[in-house]
Design an enzyme around this catalytic site. Structure first.
Site, short mmCIF file in Angstrom:
data_model
loop_
_atom_site.label_atom_id
_atom_site.label_comp_id
_atom_site.label_asym_id
_atom_site.label_seq_id
_atom_site.Cartn_x
_atom_site.Cartn_y
_atom_site.Cartn_z
N TYR A 64 8.97 0.58 14.16
CA TYR A 64 10.12 -0.32 14.21
C TYR A 64 9.69 -1.65 14.82
O TYR A 64 9.36 -1.72 16.01
CB TYR A 64 11.22 0.34 15.06
CG TYR A 64 12.47 -0.48 15.15
CD1 TYR A 64 13.39 -0.48 14.11
CD2 TYR A 64 12.74 -1.26 16.27
CE1 TYR A 64 14.55 -1.24 14.18
CE2 TYR A 64 13.90 -2.01 16.36
CZ TYR A 64 14.80 -2.00 15.32
OH TYR A 64 15.93 -2.75 15.40
N ARG A 111 11.90 12.28 51.66
CA ARG A 111 11.53 11.63 50.40
C ARG A 111 11.57 12.63 49.25
O ARG A 111 12.08 12.33 48.18
CB ARG A 111 10.13 11.01 50.53
CG ARG A 111 10.17 9.74 51.38
CD ARG A 111 8.80 9.14 51.53
NE ARG A 111 7.97 9.93 52.42
CZ ARG A 111 6.64 9.81 52.50
NH1 ARG A 111 6.01 8.96 51.71
NH2 ARG A 111 5.96 10.54 53.36
N THR A 143 11.48 -1.55 30.68
CA THR A 143 11.35 -2.72 29.82
C THR A 143 11.66 -2.41 28.36
O THR A 143 12.40 -3.16 27.70
CB THR A 143 9.89 -3.27 29.92
OG1 THR A 143 9.63 -3.54 31.29
CG2 THR A 143 9.72 -4.52 29.10
N GLU A 179 13.19 -0.68 24.93
CA GLU A 179 14.61 -0.46 24.58
C GLU A 179 15.50 -1.43 25.35
O GLU A 179 16.64 -1.12 25.66
CB GLU A 179 15.05 0.98 24.86
CG GLU A 179 14.50 2.01 23.91
CD GLU A 179 14.55 1.55 22.48
OE1 GLU A 179 15.58 0.97 22.08
OE2 GLU A 179 13.54 1.72 21.77
N ASP A 200 14.97 -4.91 28.27
CA ASP A 200 14.69 -5.14 29.68
C ASP A 200 15.96 -4.82 30.49
O ASP A 200 17.06 -5.23 30.13
CB ASP A 200 14.31 -6.62 29.84
CG ASP A 200 14.24 -7.04 31.29
OD1 ASP A 200 13.16 -6.90 31.87
OD2 ASP A 200 15.28 -7.48 31.84
C1 FAD Z 1 5.55 0.17 26.22
C2 FAD Z 1 6.36 -0.72 25.33
C3 FAD Z 1 6.64 -0.33 24.04
C4 FAD Z 1 7.38 -1.18 23.19
N1 FAD Z 1 7.60 -0.79 21.90
C5 FAD Z 1 8.24 -1.63 21.05
C6 FAD Z 1 8.43 -1.28 19.68
O1 FAD Z 1 8.04 -0.19 19.22
N2 FAD Z 1 9.08 -2.16 18.86
C7 FAD Z 1 9.55 -3.35 19.32
O2 FAD Z 1 10.14 -4.09 18.54
N3 FAD Z 1 9.37 -3.72 20.61
C8 FAD Z 1 8.74 -2.90 21.48
N4 FAD Z 1 8.55 -3.26 22.80
C9 FAD Z 1 9.04 -4.57 23.25
C10 FAD Z 1 10.25 -4.46 24.17
O3 FAD Z 1 11.36 -3.96 23.49
C11 FAD Z 1 10.53 -5.83 24.78
O4 FAD Z 1 9.38 -6.23 25.48
C12 FAD Z 1 11.72 -5.75 25.71
O5 FAD Z 1 12.91 -5.63 24.97
C13 FAD Z 1 11.83 -6.96 26.65
O6 FAD Z 1 11.91 -8.14 25.91
P1 FAD Z 1 10.95 -9.38 26.21
O7 FAD Z 1 9.55 -8.89 26.19
O8 FAD Z 1 11.34 -10.45 25.27
O9 FAD Z 1 11.28 -9.81 27.68
P2 FAD Z 1 11.84 -11.23 28.12
O10 FAD Z 1 13.23 -11.37 27.62
O11 FAD Z 1 10.89 -12.30 27.80
O12 FAD Z 1 11.89 -11.00 29.68
C14 FAD Z 1 11.14 -11.75 30.64
C15 FAD Z 1 11.95 -11.85 31.93
O13 FAD Z 1 13.10 -12.66 31.71
C16 FAD Z 1 14.28 -11.99 32.13
N5 FAD Z 1 15.36 -12.39 31.21
C17 FAD Z 1 15.25 -12.68 29.88
N6 FAD Z 1 16.46 -13.00 29.38
C18 FAD Z 1 17.33 -12.90 30.39
C19 FAD Z 1 18.73 -13.10 30.50
N7 FAD Z 1 19.49 -13.46 29.45
N8 FAD Z 1 19.31 -12.90 31.70
C20 FAD Z 1 18.58 -12.52 32.75
N9 FAD Z 1 17.25 -12.31 32.72
C21 FAD Z 1 16.63 -12.51 31.55
C22 FAD Z 1 13.93 -10.50 32.04
O14 FAD Z 1 14.70 -9.75 32.95
C23 FAD Z 1 12.46 -10.50 32.42
O15 FAD Z 1 12.36 -10.47 33.82
C24 FAD Z 1 7.84 -2.44 23.66
C25 FAD Z 1 7.55 -2.82 24.99
C26 FAD Z 1 6.84 -1.99 25.81
C27 FAD Z 1 6.53 -2.43 27.22
#
Ligand code: FAD
Length: 720
Positions: free
Chosen positions: A132, A335, A425, A427, A429
């Site tokens: 996905y 704990r 993180t 599904e 953050d």
């Molecule tokens: C082990 C792993 C497996 C994964 N597998 C998949 C997969 O199979 N398919 C897929 O599509 N994705 C996958 N991901 C990606 C994952 O879904 C995203 O990394 C996740 O949804 C977080 O999004 P981001 O990386 O854009 O974080 P960002 O949004 O860039 O977050 C960075 C920081 O900004 C903060 N932030 C961002 N927006 C806001 C807001 N509006 N308000 C407050 N704080 C905010 C966050 O809290 C965080 O601290 C995977 C990630 C990991 C770590």
């Protein structure tokens, strides 16, 4: 010769098997034991090999493991359930896991009947293996800003998938790095403007099935740049090939857009989905499955840590006395026992959440009833946030309880932590998605206010809330006896229907002067053991946080949501706490009243539930104080109640029995030398280093000699 654990077990009256009946479906333990014993006799599944492998070796191993599992499935005629269980027993995700938990369910929920009939049988045979792909290099949380495009070419009847720039490369995609030959892609749909086929209009992100590797050669297909993103933090997800992919004008047939809800006609017209919430159904499934799995991870860590802390001895109580097992120290008990309670809480609440999800799915599919979809979305999000935060923290605490050896890979906790911490993180953050729960709760507050004819006056209406039913889960006192308030929320009239998990929001209808004068009526530490006192305090805390946010938003000019995103995390957590505590309480009450458990077992379970609720309340004291619901004396009594529960009421024998109820097989515990049932930890550690890598240190002789000889050589050449 009895082991220390056996010696402890002789005095225990709790029957672990009976307690386990509340944690497992009938027959599950027996199936697990049978499958684990098959896996245990096959060296490829030996977990002790894994820490010595690098990322690429791990990937190769996990591919071989999956192939072997397919062979065993065929040889033993395993059902789907048994096969899934065999995969789960590996402890780590496999390169095909995302196929099973995302690709297939998304097709099942978002595909038409024809699409399902075409794809699902191929998926079941693992002829088509998918994943996905939503996240991109530059965007994950902000799905509306995804850049990958799917442009509809009316002439050929195809979609053209493109990654316009480096930042739009799909990244992090589990299963894509080496294994998948297809992926579901979230891409912005572009349709030609009517009467002007050269101009396109964007319709937001939609789902498309895109082949990425050849079914014959497994080589990338034309226009596809694809690969693995490499090792991850803490060595976690080492067995998963999280990958990247870029699309250069990749053409797919129109039929590859998942069209159960939104559709694109042959002539390029857009047909809107009947219900705009339908598209997040599959996301709810993923989130709803997380709490119970994390509860089981924590359960394993606590079982390991408890066994080790019984075996490990440090310091004698008297000069000539024997050293004491470290489990006798209050700080260790304080704990570990709450972590044991937390693992039960998430297993029990997680099973309930999953059952609610299944029921909702039935209502959606069979009756087209969407009513509970929004509630499931909000609740599963809150539970995902809180369970991932608590379990990641709990796993780390369990490791620290074991001192230095806890940090060795031989504790078996490292991989559990590395994988669990990522769930904060993936599904979504936690800080981003907790806003979804907070918004939903605020919506309820606003609907309550507008549908309430007498906002702060006192006309009884029970239909609006299931507050009384949630309260009846407590075993003794009723809700009102625990609150010494000037007015009672149960007497407020409103037409708005609150889901059971949010029934406490009825309290927010009270005028501020009334809400803020509500007080807990706890007078002794014993009062804190009353389910009614515990639940009303947890509910008050959650209602207080929602009310505070609602007030801040209404008074801040301009309304600035983003300056409240730290608060929404606390709201989602407090909301989850109410659900988890209520569900745990209900489970205890049901088991006690229906004679499902003998008295000793029921006592042990009730005590665990008390430890969970009291621990959660202690963690929530800042808000309980702030809101004025408890005063300093009541806070002291609360800590005293928790101390008594952990240090006096819970004994080590009961704790062992409660971990025995998890019924972990030898195969599952094999990853931990420290959690050995026979207590022979030091012998096990010695054997592991001597038999595993022993003698291989010789391969470093040359480099070591170069360092130690460096000075001598320099002195020699200087003399010359
Ligand atoms: C082990 C792993 C497996 C994964 N597998 C998949 C997969 O199979 N398919 C897929 O599509 N994705 C996958 N991901 C990606 C994952 O879904 C995203 O990394 C996740 O949804 C977080 O999004 P981001 O990386 O854009 O974080 P960002 O949004 O860039 O977050 C960075 C920081 O900004 C903060 N932030 C961002 N927006 C806001 C807001 N509006 N308000 C407050 N704080 C905010 C966050 O809290 C965080 O601290 C995977 C990630 C990991 C770590």
């Amino acid at each position: 010769m009895p082991t220390p654990l056996d010696a402890i077990r002789t005095d225990v009256t709790i029957d672990p098997y009976k307690i386990g009946n509340l944690l497992f479906d009938p027959g599950y333990r027996e199936t697990r034991t049978r499958i684990a014993s098959i896996l245990g006799s096959d060296r490829i599944f030996d977990k002790s090999l894994r820490p010595h492998l690098n990322h690429r070796q791990l990937l190769r191993l996990s591919l071989r493991i999956f192939k072997r599992l397919l062979e065993l499935r065929d040889a033993h005629g395993w059902s789907d359930l048994e096969f899934t269980l065999a995969c789960r027993l590996q402890d780590e995700s496999l390169p095909t896991s995302l196929h099973d938990i995302t690709f297939v369910p998304v097709i099942a929920s978002q595909g038409t009947q024809e699409q399902q009939a075409y794809w699902l049988p191929r998926c079941k045979r693992y002829e088509v293996v998918g994943c996905y792909a939503q996240t991109e290099l530059a965007h994950g949380s902000n799905v509306q800003e995804l850049e990958t495009t799917a442009r509809f070419d009316v002439t050929s009847g195809e979609f053209v998938i493109s990654s316009p720039r480096l930042e739009s490369t799909k990244w992090w995609i589990g299963g894509l790095g080496v294994m998948a030959n297809h992926t579901i892609v979230q891409a912005v749909l572009h349709l030609p403007l009517p009467g002007n086929p050269l101009e396109y209009k964007p319709y937001g992100p939609h789902l498309f099935i895109v082949p990425v590797r050849s079914l014959k050669t497994h080589e990338p297909l034309p226009g596809i740049t694809i690969g693995d993103i490499g090792p991850k933090a803490y060595g976690g997800f080492g067995t998963v090939d999280n990958g990247y992919v870029r699309f250069r004008e990749v053409r797919i047939p129109r039929e590859n857009m998942l069209m159960r809800h939104a559709q694109v006609t042959l002539t390029g017209e857009y047909v809107r989905p009947a219900h705009d919430k339908l598209s997040y159904g599959s996301m709810v499934a993923l989130r709803a499955g997380i709490p119970v799995n994390l509860g089981w991870s924590l359960a394993r860590a606590v079982t390991i840590a408890l066994r080790y802390c019984i075996h490990r001895r440090q310091f004698a109580a008297t000069p000539d006395g024997p050293e004491q097992p470290v489990i006798t120290y209050a700080s260790v008990k304080h704990r570990l026992y709450p972590l044991l309670a937390t693992s039960y809480a998430y297993i029990i609440a997680g099973r309930e959440l999953w059952a609610m999800y299944q029921k909702m799915l039935e209502e959606v599919v069979q009756q087209g009833n969407m009513e509970s979809l929004a509630e499931m979305h909000s609740l599963s999000t809150a539970l995902k946030v809180k369970s991932s935060t608590d379990c990641a923290k709990g796993l780390e605490e369990a490791r620290k309880c074991m001192g230095g050896h806890g940090y060795s890979h031989m504790s078996g906790i490292g991989p559990l932590f590395a994988n669990a911490t990522a769930s904060q993180t993936y599904e979504g953050d936690n800080y981003v998605i907790s806003q979804q729960t907070a918004r939903s709760l605020l919506k309820h507050v606003s609907a309550l206010r507008s549908s309430s004819s007498t906002p702060t006056s006192l006309t009884a209406s029970r239909s609006s809330s299931s507050r009384s039913s949630s309260r009846s889960s407590g075993s003794s006192t009723s809700s009102r006896s625990s609150i010494s308030s000037r007015s009672s929320p149960s007497s407020i009239s409103t037409e708005h229907h609150l889901p059971p998990s949010s029934s406490y929001l009825l309290n927010t209808l009270l005028a501020p002067a009334q809400f803020y004068t509500q007080r807990s009526s706890v007078k002794t530490s014993g009062d804190w053991y009353s389910p009614a006192h515990q639940l009303s305090a947890l509910e008050h805390r959650a209602a207080y946080l929602v009310l505070e946010l609602s007030t801040s938003l209404s008074t801040s000019t301009p309304q600035n949501w983003s300056s409240h995103t730290h608060t929404t995390h606390r709201i989602a957590s407090a909301h989850a706490d109410v659900f988890v505590a209520t569900t745990f309480r209900k489970c205890v009450a049901r088991a006690s009243s229906s004679n499902l458990l003998p008295d000793d077992c029921a006592y042990g379970l009730r005590l665990l539930c008390d430890i969970f609720c009291l621990g959660t309340l202690v963690a929530g004291l800042p808000e309980l104080f702030e809101s004025g619901f408890v005063d300093a004396t009541q806070a002291r009594l609360l800590r005293r109640a928790l101390d008594e529960a952990v240090l006096v009421r819970m004994d080590v024998g009961s704790a062992v029995a409660l971990t025995d109820a998890f019924a972990f097989t030898e195969f599952e515990m094999a990853g931990s030398v420290l959690g050995r049932e026979d207590g022979k930890v030091y012998e096990g550690m010695w054997r592991a280093v001597r038999e595993g890598e022993s003698g291989k240190e010789r391969e470093f002789l040359e480099e070591c000699l170069e360092i130690t000889g460096h000075y001598r050589r320099r002195r020699g050449s200087a003399k010359l």
